[in-house]
Motif scaffolding. Structure first.
Motif, PDB file in Angstrom:
ATOM      1  N   GLN A 162       0.829  -1.213   0.000  1.00 55.78           N
ATOM      2  CA  GLN A 162       0.000   0.000   0.000  1.00 55.78           C
ATOM      3  C   GLN A 162       0.866   1.267   0.000  1.00 55.78           C
ATOM      4  OE1 GLN A 162      -3.065  -0.968   3.470  1.00 55.78           O
ATOM      5  NE2 GLN A 162      -1.133  -2.031   3.746  1.00 55.78           N
ATOM      6  N   GLY A 191      -2.807  -1.402  -2.668  1.00 53.57           N
ATOM      7  CA  GLY A 191      -3.816  -0.594  -1.998  1.00 53.57           C
ATOM      8  C   GLY A 191      -3.271   0.793  -1.695  1.00 53.57           C
ATOM      9  N   VAL A 192      -4.143   1.616  -1.124  1.00 57.87           N
ATOM     10  CA  VAL A 192      -3.751   2.980  -0.752  1.00 57.87           C
ATOM     11  C   VAL A 192      -4.201   3.246   0.680  1.00 57.87           C
ATOM     12  CG1 VAL A 192      -3.793   3.949  -3.077  1.00 57.87           C
ATOM     13  CG2 VAL A 192      -5.910   3.906  -1.723  1.00 57.87           C
ATOM     14  N   SER A 193      -3.590   4.269   1.270  1.00 57.95           N
ATOM     15  CA  SER A 193      -4.006   4.685   2.612  1.00 57.95           C
ATOM     16  C   SER A 193      -4.035   6.204   2.662  1.00 57.95           C
ATOM     17  CB  SER A 193      -3.016   4.142   3.650  1.00 57.95           C
ATOM     18  OG  SER A 193      -3.471   4.447   4.951  1.00 57.95           O
ATOM     19  N   TYR A 223      -5.888   8.220   1.227  1.00 57.11           N
ATOM     20  CA  TYR A 223      -6.179   8.831  -0.064  1.00 57.11           C
ATOM     21  C   TYR A 223      -7.579   9.453  -0.038  1.00 57.11           C
ATOM     22  CZ  TYR A 223      -2.527   7.448  -3.455  1.00 57.11           C
ATOM     23  OH  TYR A 223      -1.370   7.348  -4.181  1.00 57.11           O
ATOM     24  N   THR A 239      -8.031   8.276  -5.178  1.00 58.51           N
ATOM     25  CA  THR A 239      -8.208   6.829  -5.330  1.00 58.51           C
ATOM     26  C   THR A 239      -8.716   6.506  -6.733  1.00 58.51           C
ATOM     27  OG1 THR A 239      -8.831   6.795  -2.993  1.00 58.51           O
ATOM     28  CG2 THR A 239      -9.230   4.786  -4.238  1.00 58.51           C
ATOM     29  N   ASN A 253      -6.854   4.263  -9.467  1.00 58.54           N
ATOM     30  CA  ASN A 253      -7.564   3.043  -9.864  1.00 58.54           C
ATOM     31  C   ASN A 253      -7.743   2.980 -11.382  1.00 58.54           C
ATOM     32  OD1 ASN A 253      -8.516   0.748  -8.494  1.00 58.54           O
ATOM     33  ND2 ASN A 253     -10.631   1.315  -8.910  1.00 58.54           N
ATOM     34  N   SER A 295      -8.380   0.143   0.541  1.00 53.49           N
ATOM     35  CA  SER A 295      -8.133   1.545   0.860  1.00 53.49           C
ATOM     36  C   SER A 295      -8.140   1.631   2.378  1.00 53.49           C
ATOM     37  CB  SER A 295      -9.256   2.405   0.274  1.00 53.49           C
ATOM     38  OG  SER A 295      -9.170   3.723   0.750  1.00 53.49           O
ATOM     39  N   THR A 310     -15.579   7.830   0.767  1.00 54.69           N
ATOM     40  CA  THR A 310     -14.572   6.750   0.755  1.00 54.69           C
ATOM     41  C   THR A 310     -15.251   5.383   0.745  1.00 54.69           C
ATOM     42  OG1 THR A 310     -12.992   8.127   1.949  1.00 54.69           O
ATOM     43  CG2 THR A 310     -12.607   5.755   1.989  1.00 54.69           C
ATOM     44  N   CYS A 359     -15.581   2.467  -2.165  1.00 54.29           N
ATOM     45  CA  CYS A 359     -15.160   1.086  -1.890  1.00 54.29           C
ATOM     46  C   CYS A 359     -16.241   0.105  -2.327  1.00 54.29           C
ATOM     47  CB  CYS A 359     -14.859   0.905  -0.394  1.00 54.29           C
ATOM     48  SG  CYS A 359     -13.291   1.650   0.114  1.00 54.29           S
TER      49      CYS A 359
END
Ligand SMILES: NC(=O)c1ccc[n+]([C@@H]2O[C@H](COP(=O)([O-])OP(=O)(O)OC[C@H]3O[C@@H](n4cnc5c(N)ncnc54)[C@H](OP(=O)(O)O)[C@@H]3O)[C@@H](O)[C@H]2O)c1
Length: 309
Positions: A137, A167-169, A171, A176, A180, A190, A206, A210
Motif C-alpha cells: 500500500q 492498496g492505498v491509505s 487517499y 483513489t 484506480n 483503501s 470513501t 469502496c
C-alpha cells in the motif's frame, strides 16, 4: 378505507462477523492486527501475533516507517520484528495475508515515484525476510507523483512477483479514482482512519467508492488509538451509548466500538493495534455482537453530538 399502518422495520442485527474478501488474496478475518506498536521483546511479539492469528485475525498490517515511535528504535524496526516472528513460528507466514506500506520518508516528503516505491518494497521484503508482500500500500498520497507512474510501479512489482495486490491509505476519493483508473486489476484496499469517534469515511465518499469499486476498506485506529477504551477526549454521550450496548451484549466498550466499525456495508476490516494478548480475546468478541440500525444510529448521533434530522 385503506390500511395506512406504517410498516415496522424488523431492525435485525447487522452483519459483523463474515470474513472479508481481498480479491485474489482470498478472505481475511474482519478484525485484524496492525504492527505499528510491535515494539516489544521478540517473545512478546511472537505472543501477540500468534494469538491474533489463532483468533482469526489473519491480515497483518505493517509499514516501513513503523518503529520510529512507540518505543521503537528506527525506520523499519517493526518490519524486522515481524520478520523475526515469522522466523520463529514455522508456518505462520503462510496462514496470513501480509500487508505493508511504503512512500513516507520519515516525516516528509511523501515519495511515490516509481524508483522510490520499488526500492522501498524491496527493502521491506528483506526486512521481513519474505519473498512476497501480499498487499502493498501507498502510505500517504504523494501529490507530486502522477498516478500513472504509481500504477506502473505497482505493475512492475506485481510482474516481478514481489507483491500480489495493491492498496492505498489516507487517499481522498478523487485520488483513489485517479490511481484506480490506471490499474488493470484495480486496487484491493483503501486504508482510512475510521472509528466511532471518526466517521469521515462514511460521509466523504470513501466507503461509497469502496462499495462501488469492490475495494475493501481497512479501518485504522478503530479504537481511536485507545481513547475509546480509556474515554480520554471522547464525548461523554458516546461513551454512555457504547457502555449501555456493552452491558446489553456482555462485552467491553471496545468490542462494541469494533463491532460498529464492522457493521458498515462496505465491510471494513478493523485493524486493531493492541500489544496485549488478553485484549485481543476481548476485541475478537466484536464479531459476535448484535448491533441493529437503532444501535448504530445512536452511536453516530452520540459521536457527532447532533441528532439526525
Ligand atoms: N495508514 C495509516 O496512516 C495508519 C495510521 C495509524 C495506524 N495504522 C494502522 O492501524 C493499526 C491500529 O492502530 P492503533 O494502534 O492506533 O489502533 P487502536 O486499536 O485504535 O488503538 C490501539 C491502542 O489502544 C490502546 N488501548 C488502551 N486500552 C485498550 C483496550 N481496552 N483495548 C484495546 N486497545 C487499548 C492500546 O494499548 P495496549 O497496547 O496497551 O493494549 C494501543 O496503544 C496500526 O497498527 C497500523 O497498522 C495505520
Amino acid at each position: 378505507m385503506s390500511d395506512l399502518k406504517i410498516p415496522v422495520a424488523p431492525n435485525s442485527p447487522l452483519d459483523v462477523s463474515t470474513e472479508r474478501d481481498l480479491s485474489s488474496l482470498g478472505t481475511v478475518g474482519p478484525v485484524s492486527l496492525g504492527c505499528w506498536r510491535l515494539t516489544g521483546s521478540d517473545d512478546e511479539n511472537i505472543a501477540i501475533v500468534s494469538t491474533a492469528v489463532d483468533l482469526g485475525m489473519t491480515l497483518l498490517d505493517n509499514a516501513d516507517v513503523y518503529g520510529l515511535n512507540w518505543g521503537g528504535t528506527h525506520f523499519g524496526a517493526c518490519e524486522e520484528a515481524l520478520g523475526r516472528v515469522f522466523d520463529s513460528v514455522p508456518g505462520l507466514r503462510d496462514r496470513i495475508v501480509l500487508a505493508s506500506k511504503g512512500g513516507i520518508i520519515p516525516g516528509v516528503p511523501y515519495d511515490s515515484s516509481a524508483d522510490y516505491l520499488i526500492e522501498a518494497c524491496e527493502a521491506s521484503l528483506r526486512r521481513m525476510n519474505v519473498d512476497v508482500i501480499d498487499l502493498y500500500q501507498i502510505h500517504r498520497p504523494d501529490m507530486f507523483t502522477h498516478p500513472e507512474e504509481i500504477a506502473q510501479a505497482f505493475t512492475t512489482l506485481r510482474t516481478r512477483g514481489l507483491i500480489r495486490e495493491c492498496g492505498v491509505s489516507n487517499y481522498t476519493v478523487p485520488q483513489t479514482l485517479a490511481l484506480n483508473g490506471f490499474l488493470d486489476s484495480g486496487l484491493a484496499t483503501s486504508q482510512p482512519q475510521f472509528s466511532a469517534t471518526h466517521l469521515d469515511p462514511m460521509r466523504d465518499g470513501t466507503f461509497d467508492l469502496c462499495m462501488e469499486a469492490a475495494i475493501t476498506p481497512l479501518a485504522w485506529s478503530p479504537l481511536a488509538g485507545g481513547r475509546i477504551a480509556t474515554g480520554d477526549d471522547v464525548r461523554p454521550e458516546l461513551l454512555t451509548v457504547l457502555d449501555e450496548l456493552a452491558l446489553r451484549e456482555n462485552v467491553t466498550r471496545s468490542a462494541i466500538a469494533i463491532a460498529f466499525v464492522l457493521a458498515h456495508p462496505a465491510r471494513p476490516v478493523a485493524i486493531v493495534g493492541t500489544t496485549q494478548t488478553h485484549r485481543l480475546y476481548e476485541l475478537a468478541k466484536a464479531t459476535s455482537v448484535h448491533l441493529t440500525r437503532t444501535d448504530v444510529y445512536r452511536i453516530v448521533q452520540a459521536s457527532e453530538g447532533i441528532p439526525l434530522p
